[in-house]
Write a protein that holds these residues in place. Structure first.
Motif, PDB file in Angstrom:
ATOM      1  N   LEU A  98       0.808  -1.219   0.000  1.00  0.00           N
ATOM      2  CA  LEU A  98       0.000   0.000   0.000  1.00  0.00           C
ATOM      3  C   LEU A  98       0.839   1.266   0.000  1.00  0.00           C
ATOM      4  O   LEU A  98       0.291   2.361  -0.082  1.00  0.00           O
ATOM      5  CB  LEU A  98      -0.972  -0.009   1.187  1.00  0.00           C
ATOM      6  CG  LEU A  98      -1.989  -1.142   1.167  1.00  0.00           C
ATOM      7  CD1 LEU A  98      -2.962  -1.015   2.339  1.00  0.00           C
ATOM      8  CD2 LEU A  98      -2.750  -1.189  -0.155  1.00  0.00           C
ATOM      9  N   VAL A  99       2.165   1.154   0.089  1.00  0.00           N
ATOM     10  CA  VAL A  99       2.987   2.357  -0.041  1.00  0.00           C
ATOM     11  C   VAL A  99       3.375   2.589  -1.501  1.00  0.00           C
ATOM     12  O   VAL A  99       4.015   3.598  -1.814  1.00  0.00           O
ATOM     13  CB  VAL A  99       4.263   2.296   0.831  1.00  0.00           C
ATOM     14  CG1 VAL A  99       3.906   2.053   2.284  1.00  0.00           C
ATOM     15  CG2 VAL A  99       5.241   1.244   0.320  1.00  0.00           C
ATOM     16  N   LEU A 100       2.986   1.699  -2.390  1.00  0.00           N
ATOM     17  CA  LEU A 100       3.187   1.893  -3.819  1.00  0.00           C
ATOM     18  C   LEU A 100       1.924   2.487  -4.427  1.00  0.00           C
ATOM     19  O   LEU A 100       0.862   2.498  -3.799  1.00  0.00           O
ATOM     20  CB  LEU A 100       3.516   0.553  -4.496  1.00  0.00           C
ATOM     21  CG  LEU A 100       4.710  -0.214  -3.920  1.00  0.00           C
ATOM     22  CD1 LEU A 100       4.869  -1.550  -4.638  1.00  0.00           C
ATOM     23  CD2 LEU A 100       5.983   0.609  -4.025  1.00  0.00           C
ATOM     24  N   SER A 138      -3.175   5.731  -0.458  1.00  0.00           N
ATOM     25  CA  SER A 138      -3.788   4.645   0.313  1.00  0.00           C
ATOM     26  C   SER A 138      -4.197   5.097   1.714  1.00  0.00           C
ATOM     27  O   SER A 138      -4.934   4.376   2.401  1.00  0.00           O
ATOM     28  CB  SER A 138      -2.807   3.470   0.433  1.00  0.00           C
ATOM     29  OG  SER A 138      -2.463   2.961  -0.828  1.00  0.00           O
ATOM     30  N   TYR A 139      -3.714   6.254   2.155  1.00  0.00           N
ATOM     31  CA  TYR A 139      -3.900   6.662   3.547  1.00  0.00           C
ATOM     32  C   TYR A 139      -5.374   6.711   3.938  1.00  0.00           C
ATOM     33  O   TYR A 139      -5.763   6.172   4.977  1.00  0.00           O
ATOM     34  CB  TYR A 139      -3.250   8.022   3.800  1.00  0.00           C
ATOM     35  CG  TYR A 139      -3.395   8.499   5.230  1.00  0.00           C
ATOM     36  CD1 TYR A 139      -2.517   8.075   6.219  1.00  0.00           C
ATOM     37  CD2 TYR A 139      -4.434   9.352   5.604  1.00  0.00           C
ATOM     38  CE1 TYR A 139      -2.663   8.492   7.532  1.00  0.00           C
ATOM     39  CE2 TYR A 139      -4.589   9.783   6.909  1.00  0.00           C
ATOM     40  CZ  TYR A 139      -3.699   9.350   7.873  1.00  0.00           C
ATOM     41  OH  TYR A 139      -3.845   9.771   9.177  1.00  0.00           O
ATOM     42  N   GLN A 140      -6.183   7.352   3.128  1.00  0.00           N
ATOM     43  CA  GLN A 140      -7.590   7.494   3.507  1.00  0.00           C
ATOM     44  C   GLN A 140      -8.318   6.152   3.494  1.00  0.00           C
ATOM     45  O   GLN A 140      -9.200   5.917   4.323  1.00  0.00           O
ATOM     46  CB  GLN A 140      -8.271   8.493   2.577  1.00  0.00           C
ATOM     47  CG  GLN A 140      -7.813   9.933   2.821  1.00  0.00           C
ATOM     48  CD  GLN A 140      -8.410  10.911   1.842  1.00  0.00           C
ATOM     49  OE1 GLN A 140      -7.955  11.020   0.713  1.00  0.00           O
ATOM     50  NE2 GLN A 140      -9.440  11.616   2.265  1.00  0.00           N
ATOM     51  N   THR A 141      -7.938   5.271   2.565  1.00  0.00           N
ATOM     52  CA  THR A 141      -8.517   3.929   2.575  1.00  0.00           C
ATOM     53  C   THR A 141      -8.116   3.186   3.848  1.00  0.00           C
ATOM     54  O   THR A 141      -8.949   2.540   4.492  1.00  0.00           O
ATOM     55  CB  THR A 141      -8.045   3.136   1.341  1.00  0.00           C
ATOM     56  OG1 THR A 141      -8.515   3.789   0.159  1.00  0.00           O
ATOM     57  CG2 THR A 141      -8.565   1.709   1.378  1.00  0.00           C
ATOM     58  N   GLY A 151      -0.557   0.847  11.109  1.00  0.00           N
ATOM     59  CA  GLY A 151       0.870   1.089  11.291  1.00  0.00           C
ATOM     60  C   GLY A 151       1.429   1.895  10.141  1.00  0.00           C
ATOM     61  O   GLY A 151       1.191   1.567   8.972  1.00  0.00           O
ATOM     62  N   LEU A 152       2.153   2.973  10.464  1.00  0.00           N
ATOM     63  CA  LEU A 152       2.732   3.843   9.441  1.00  0.00           C
ATOM     64  C   LEU A 152       4.226   4.008   9.674  1.00  0.00           C
ATOM     65  O   LEU A 152       4.686   4.095  10.815  1.00  0.00           O
ATOM     66  CB  LEU A 152       2.062   5.224   9.472  1.00  0.00           C
ATOM     67  CG  LEU A 152       0.569   5.277   9.161  1.00  0.00           C
ATOM     68  CD1 LEU A 152       0.051   6.698   9.384  1.00  0.00           C
ATOM     69  CD2 LEU A 152       0.275   4.822   7.733  1.00  0.00           C
ATOM     70  N   ASP A 153       4.968   4.078   8.579  1.00  0.00           N
ATOM     71  CA  ASP A 153       6.399   4.343   8.619  1.00  0.00           C
ATOM     72  C   ASP A 153       6.607   5.830   8.867  1.00  0.00           C
ATOM     73  O   ASP A 153       6.229   6.665   8.047  1.00  0.00           O
ATOM     74  CB  ASP A 153       7.005   3.921   7.269  1.00  0.00           C
ATOM     75  CG  ASP A 153       8.508   4.145   7.184  1.00  0.00           C
ATOM     76  OD1 ASP A 153       9.094   4.693   8.136  1.00  0.00           O
ATOM     77  OD2 ASP A 153       9.086   3.761   6.146  1.00  0.00           O
ATOM     78  N   LEU A 154       7.202   6.185  10.010  1.00  0.00           N
ATOM     79  CA  LEU A 154       7.500   7.583  10.323  1.00  0.00           C
ATOM     80  C   LEU A 154       9.001   7.844  10.338  1.00  0.00           C
ATOM     81  O   LEU A 154       9.442   8.890  10.801  1.00  0.00           O
ATOM     82  CB  LEU A 154       6.883   7.987  11.671  1.00  0.00           C
ATOM     83  CG  LEU A 154       5.356   7.956  11.743  1.00  0.00           C
ATOM     84  CD1 LEU A 154       4.881   8.444  13.100  1.00  0.00           C
ATOM     85  CD2 LEU A 154       4.723   8.775  10.630  1.00  0.00           C
ATOM     86  N   SER A 155       9.783   6.876   9.836  1.00  0.00           N
ATOM     87  CA  SER A 155      11.218   7.110   9.686  1.00  0.00           C
ATOM     88  C   SER A 155      11.420   8.105   8.548  1.00  0.00           C
ATOM     89  O   SER A 155      10.465   8.565   7.915  1.00  0.00           O
ATOM     90  CB  SER A 155      11.946   5.798   9.379  1.00  0.00           C
ATOM     91  OG  SER A 155      11.624   5.345   8.072  1.00  0.00           O
ATOM     92  N   TYR A 168      -5.384  14.889   6.916  1.00  0.00           N
ATOM     93  CA  TYR A 168      -6.628  14.119   6.970  1.00  0.00           C
ATOM     94  C   TYR A 168      -7.033  13.725   8.386  1.00  0.00           C
ATOM     95  O   TYR A 168      -8.136  13.199   8.586  1.00  0.00           O
ATOM     96  CB  TYR A 168      -6.494  12.853   6.116  1.00  0.00           C
ATOM     97  CG  TYR A 168      -6.208  13.130   4.664  1.00  0.00           C
ATOM     98  CD1 TYR A 168      -7.170  13.696   3.836  1.00  0.00           C
ATOM     99  CD2 TYR A 168      -4.965  12.818   4.111  1.00  0.00           C
ATOM    100  CE1 TYR A 168      -6.907  13.946   2.491  1.00  0.00           C
ATOM    101  CE2 TYR A 168      -4.699  13.069   2.771  1.00  0.00           C
ATOM    102  CZ  TYR A 168      -5.667  13.628   1.966  1.00  0.00           C
ATOM    103  OH  TYR A 168      -5.399  13.879   0.639  1.00  0.00           O
ATOM    104  N   GLY A 169      -6.139  13.939   9.354  1.00  0.00           N
ATOM    105  CA  GLY A 169      -6.439  13.506  10.708  1.00  0.00           C
ATOM    106  C   GLY A 169      -6.239  12.010  10.874  1.00  0.00           C
ATOM    107  O   GLY A 169      -5.724  11.324   9.976  1.00  0.00           O
TER     108      GLY A 169
END
Length: 270
Positions: A98-100, A138-141, A151-155, A168-169
């Motif tokens: 989903l990051v692609l 993909s974020y809103q989905t 879970g999100l990559d914040l590096s 988007y909150g």
């Protein structure tokens, strides 16, 4: 072939349009039972069904792997039900695909998949984990899925996820697994800088729904710096392998919950 843009390789599933699926091993369930018997609150981790199919190769040219989603989901539901019955509090499904860039049809498949799997989780909580970058469109989905955590990559690689959170909150009923410790490199974390980012996240996601995490699986790094006997002593303080990265996760978690002095104390010790 290579696992996304890493040097880790995986065996590509090869599927046919009439492919059938079944549970062929009880390994996750038996290992969960073993961990619980030892008093370890283990979290089972599975490759997500959408990523599994998107990374597969179809034998028939032009056929879409996602056409097999409906026949695959009952098998995933069976495993999730067994893990939940075995006492799993959280079950993590990794969806790094989903990051692609994803099409609307592919994102619709994500929603269908987790609507179905949510019904199988029983008392367990489902965490959908991304990795290796920014979730982008993909974020809103993701945040609309009927699951308990995202879970999100914040590096540095996925830092743009902060912009998505700001724009988007983040749902008040979900947990955020904040992947602030880079799971791909071998360097120590900038704890002060990471804490500043986590404070920014806390403006939207309260601490009681924030889980500090690594940006991805720690399979990309060696096990423990303390086992290295031939490295120059001057380099050792710069390095963080899997064990040290877990210590960093614990330090940042304590700092979020108990105060920034925890980071200061950690830095003073080093």
């Amino acid at each position: 072939t290579k696992w996304f843009d890493t040097n880790y390789h995986y065996l590509v599933p090869e599927l046919s349009p009439d492919q059938s699926f079944r549970v062929s091993t009880t390994k996750p369930i038996t290992e969960l039972a073993e961990a619980r018997a030892l008093g370890v609150p283990a979290k089972p981790v599975l490759i997500g069904p959408v990523t599994y199919l998107l990374l597969a190769r179809m034998h028939e040219s032009g056929a879409s792997p996602l056409s097999l989603l409906e026949s695959l989901l009952p098998v995933y539901a069976e495993v999730i039900e067994a893990l939940a019955a075995g006492g799993a509090e959280w079950i993590q499904l990794d969806e790094p695909a989903l990051v692609l860039d994803r099409t609307p049809a592919e994102l619709s498949s994500v929603s269908r998949a987790y609507t179905a799997l949510n019904e199988a989780k029983g008392t367990a909580r489902l965490l959908v984990q991304t990795a290796y970058g920014h979730a982008g469109e993909s974020y809103q989905t993701l945040t609309a899925l009927p699951v308990d955590g995202i879970g999100l990559d914040l590096s540095e690689r996925g830092r743009a996820n902060l912009n998505s959170i700001d724009k988007y909150g983040f749902p008040a009923d979900k947990w955020l697994a904040a992947g602030i410790v880079d799971g791909r490199n071998v360097w120590t974390n900038d704890l002060t800088g990471s804490l500043e980012i986590l404070r920014r996240v806390q403006e939207i996601v309260p601490a009681e729904r924030l889980m500090i995490s690594t940006s991805c699986s720690l399979l990309h790094v060696p096990y423990d710096v303390r086992m290295e006997n031939e490295l120059p002593a001057a380099i050792i303080p710069w390095l963080a392998f899997a064990e040290q990265k877990l210590d960093e996760v614990v330090t940042l978690t304590r700092a979020v919950n108990e105060g920034e002095d925890i980071v200061s104390e950690r830095l003073a010790e080093n």
